[in-house]
Design a protein around this motif. Structure first.
Motif, PDB file in Angstrom:
ATOM      1  N   TRP A 198      39.007   4.162   8.481  1.00  0.00           N
ATOM      2  CA  TRP A 198      39.925   4.166   7.939  1.00  0.00           C
ATOM      3  C   TRP A 198      40.901   5.579   7.632  1.00  0.00           C
ATOM      4  O   TRP A 198      41.482   5.767   6.681  1.00  0.00           O
ATOM      5  CB  TRP A 198      39.433   3.602   6.175  1.00  0.00           C
ATOM      6  CG  TRP A 198      38.312   4.074   5.906  1.00  0.00           C
ATOM      7  CD1 TRP A 198      36.984   3.632   5.968  1.00  0.00           C
ATOM      8  CD2 TRP A 198      38.152   5.457   5.170  1.00  0.00           C
ATOM      9  NE1 TRP A 198      36.122   4.446   5.681  1.00  0.00           N
ATOM     10  CE2 TRP A 198      36.599   5.544   5.013  1.00  0.00           C
ATOM     11  CE3 TRP A 198      38.842   6.558   5.007  1.00  0.00           C
ATOM     12  CZ2 TRP A 198      36.106   6.690   4.457  1.00  0.00           C
ATOM     13  CZ3 TRP A 198      38.407   7.749   4.234  1.00  0.00           C
ATOM     14  CH2 TRP A 198      36.818   7.860   4.025  1.00  0.00           C
ATOM     15  N   PHE A 199      40.242   6.548   8.617  1.00  0.00           N
ATOM     16  CA  PHE A 199      40.982   7.916   8.541  1.00  0.00           C
ATOM     17  C   PHE A 199      42.320   7.928   9.013  1.00  0.00           C
ATOM     18  O   PHE A 199      43.219   8.671   8.813  1.00  0.00           O
ATOM     19  CB  PHE A 199      39.950   8.739   9.556  1.00  0.00           C
ATOM     20  CG  PHE A 199      38.777   9.334   8.639  1.00  0.00           C
ATOM     21  CD1 PHE A 199      38.322   8.583   7.850  1.00  0.00           C
ATOM     22  CD2 PHE A 199      38.325  10.369   9.537  1.00  0.00           C
ATOM     23  CE1 PHE A 199      37.184   9.319   7.250  1.00  0.00           C
ATOM     24  CE2 PHE A 199      37.265  10.915   8.841  1.00  0.00           C
ATOM     25  CZ  PHE A 199      36.607  10.632   7.622  1.00  0.00           C
ATOM     26  N   ASP A 200      42.646   6.640   9.834  1.00  0.00           N
ATOM     27  CA  ASP A 200      44.364   6.482  10.229  1.00  0.00           C
ATOM     28  C   ASP A 200      45.009   6.705   8.817  1.00  0.00           C
ATOM     29  O   ASP A 200      46.142   7.210   8.848  1.00  0.00           O
ATOM     30  CB  ASP A 200      44.452   5.224  10.903  1.00  0.00           C
ATOM     31  CG  ASP A 200      43.833   5.218  12.388  1.00  0.00           C
ATOM     32  OD1 ASP A 200      43.799   6.526  12.868  1.00  0.00           O
ATOM     33  OD2 ASP A 200      43.543   4.095  12.885  1.00  0.00           O
ATOM     34  N   GLY A 240      47.669  12.259   7.206  1.00  0.00           N
ATOM     35  CA  GLY A 240      48.538  13.177   6.602  1.00  0.00           C
ATOM     36  C   GLY A 240      47.893  14.174   5.554  1.00  0.00           C
ATOM     37  O   GLY A 240      48.332  14.983   5.097  1.00  0.00           O
ATOM     38  N   GLN A 241      46.720  13.672   5.126  1.00  0.00           N
ATOM     39  CA  GLN A 241      46.173  14.417   3.994  1.00  0.00           C
ATOM     40  C   GLN A 241      44.949  15.460   4.104  1.00  0.00           C
ATOM     41  O   GLN A 241      44.573  16.118   3.387  1.00  0.00           O
ATOM     42  CB  GLN A 241      45.477  13.269   2.853  1.00  0.00           C
ATOM     43  CG  GLN A 241      46.579  12.194   2.361  1.00  0.00           C
ATOM     44  CD  GLN A 241      45.899  11.300   1.415  1.00  0.00           C
ATOM     45  OE1 GLN A 241      44.643  11.389   1.460  1.00  0.00           O
ATOM     46  NE2 GLN A 241      46.692  10.561   0.730  1.00  0.00           N
ATOM     47  N   TYR A 251      39.060  17.126  -0.630  1.00  0.00           N
ATOM     48  CA  TYR A 251      40.421  17.363  -0.659  1.00  0.00           C
ATOM     49  C   TYR A 251      41.342  16.141  -0.106  1.00  0.00           C
ATOM     50  O   TYR A 251      42.129  15.853  -0.749  1.00  0.00           O
ATOM     51  CB  TYR A 251      40.508  18.615   0.290  1.00  0.00           C
ATOM     52  CG  TYR A 251      42.178  18.764   0.394  1.00  0.00           C
ATOM     53  CD1 TYR A 251      42.645  19.907  -0.323  1.00  0.00           C
ATOM     54  CD2 TYR A 251      42.790  18.581   1.426  1.00  0.00           C
ATOM     55  CE1 TYR A 251      44.209  20.381  -0.066  1.00  0.00           C
ATOM     56  CE2 TYR A 251      44.053  18.955   1.567  1.00  0.00           C
ATOM     57  CZ  TYR A 251      44.884  19.593   0.602  1.00  0.00           C
ATOM     58  OH  TYR A 251      46.159  20.087   1.026  1.00  0.00           O
ATOM     59  N   ALA A 252      40.839  15.650   0.584  1.00  0.00           N
ATOM     60  CA  ALA A 252      41.505  14.321   1.300  1.00  0.00           C
ATOM     61  C   ALA A 252      41.396  12.965   0.668  1.00  0.00           C
ATOM     62  O   ALA A 252      42.355  12.299   0.825  1.00  0.00           O
ATOM     63  CB  ALA A 252      41.041  14.318   3.023  1.00  0.00           C
ATOM     64  N   VAL A 253      40.186  12.752   0.146  1.00  0.00           N
ATOM     65  CA  VAL A 253      39.949  11.487  -0.069  1.00  0.00           C
ATOM     66  C   VAL A 253      39.726  11.410  -1.716  1.00  0.00           C
ATOM     67  O   VAL A 253      40.475  10.464  -2.263  1.00  0.00           O
ATOM     68  CB  VAL A 253      38.656  10.886   0.264  1.00  0.00           C
ATOM     69  CG1 VAL A 253      38.183   9.408  -0.115  1.00  0.00           C
ATOM     70  CG2 VAL A 253      38.578  10.798   1.948  1.00  0.00           C
ATOM     71  N   HIS A 254      39.222  12.379  -2.267  1.00  0.00           N
ATOM     72  CA  HIS A 254      38.743  12.169  -3.780  1.00  0.00           C
ATOM     73  C   HIS A 254      39.548  12.772  -4.790  1.00  0.00           C
ATOM     74  O   HIS A 254      40.050  12.043  -5.885  1.00  0.00           O
ATOM     75  CB  HIS A 254      37.368  12.757  -3.955  1.00  0.00           C
ATOM     76  CG  HIS A 254      36.304  11.986  -3.164  1.00  0.00           C
ATOM     77  ND1 HIS A 254      35.808  10.810  -3.520  1.00  0.00           N
ATOM     78  CD2 HIS A 254      35.789  12.162  -1.941  1.00  0.00           C
ATOM     79  CE1 HIS A 254      34.693  10.167  -2.901  1.00  0.00           C
ATOM     80  NE2 HIS A 254      34.796  11.278  -1.827  1.00  0.00           N
TER      81      HIS A 254
END
Length: 152
Positions: free
Chosen positions: A47-49, A53-54, A104-107
């Motif tokens: 699911w990193f696709d 961009g984050q 940073y990217a997910v939470h």
């Protein structure tokens, strides 16, 4: 006359055991947490696709598949290394970087909760919601592994 060994007081023995038992317990908890996360990535879908961009630099320059593979194997192999006490400081630093990037990217974009795009739209039976959102606690535990364990 036969020489007897001088008995060691119980408090001294407990103190000696505490020097290796406490870090082992901390490493075991961290190893379980990271291994479970890596196992879910290994058995799940990428699911990193959706988050490409984050990611912060330099991870935004890498492909989503490479980031996925790196994160998966760092969590799996890092957990085993932590549990066995191999390269504890190096592994802990690498897992701190992984945890900061995940935060940073997910939470952070979702206010501290796991993003629905991360494959956990339905709760996982093997993971506790409080555990998966406690990234700051994991970083502090990794820092403890970096600073407290004597270099060998």
């Amino acid at each position: 006359m036969q020489d007897r060994p001088i008995p060691i007081p119980l408090t001294t023995r407990l103190d000696t055991v505490g020097h290796w038992l406490a870090p082992l317990g901390l490493r075991a908890i961290l190893a379980w947490e990271f291994f479970e996360s890596g196992r879910e990535k290994l058995l799940g879908q990428n699911w990193f696709d959706q988050l490409a961009g984050q990611f912060p630099l330099p991870f935004s320059l890498l492909s989503a598949n490479l980031n996925w593979t790196l994160a998966t194997w760092l969590e799996l192999l890092g957990a085993v290394a932590l549990l066995l006490g191999l390269g504890t400081r190096f592994v802990a630093y690498a897992l701190i970087v992984l945890t900061v990037v995940a935060t940073y990217a997910v939470h952070w974009p979702t206010g501290g909760r796991a993003s629905p795009s991360c494959g956990r739209a339905t709760p996982s039976p093997t993971r506790d919601t409080a555990t998966s959102s406690c990234r700051c606690c994991m970083c502090s535990c990794c820092c403890r592994c970096c600073c407290a364990v004597p270099a060998r």
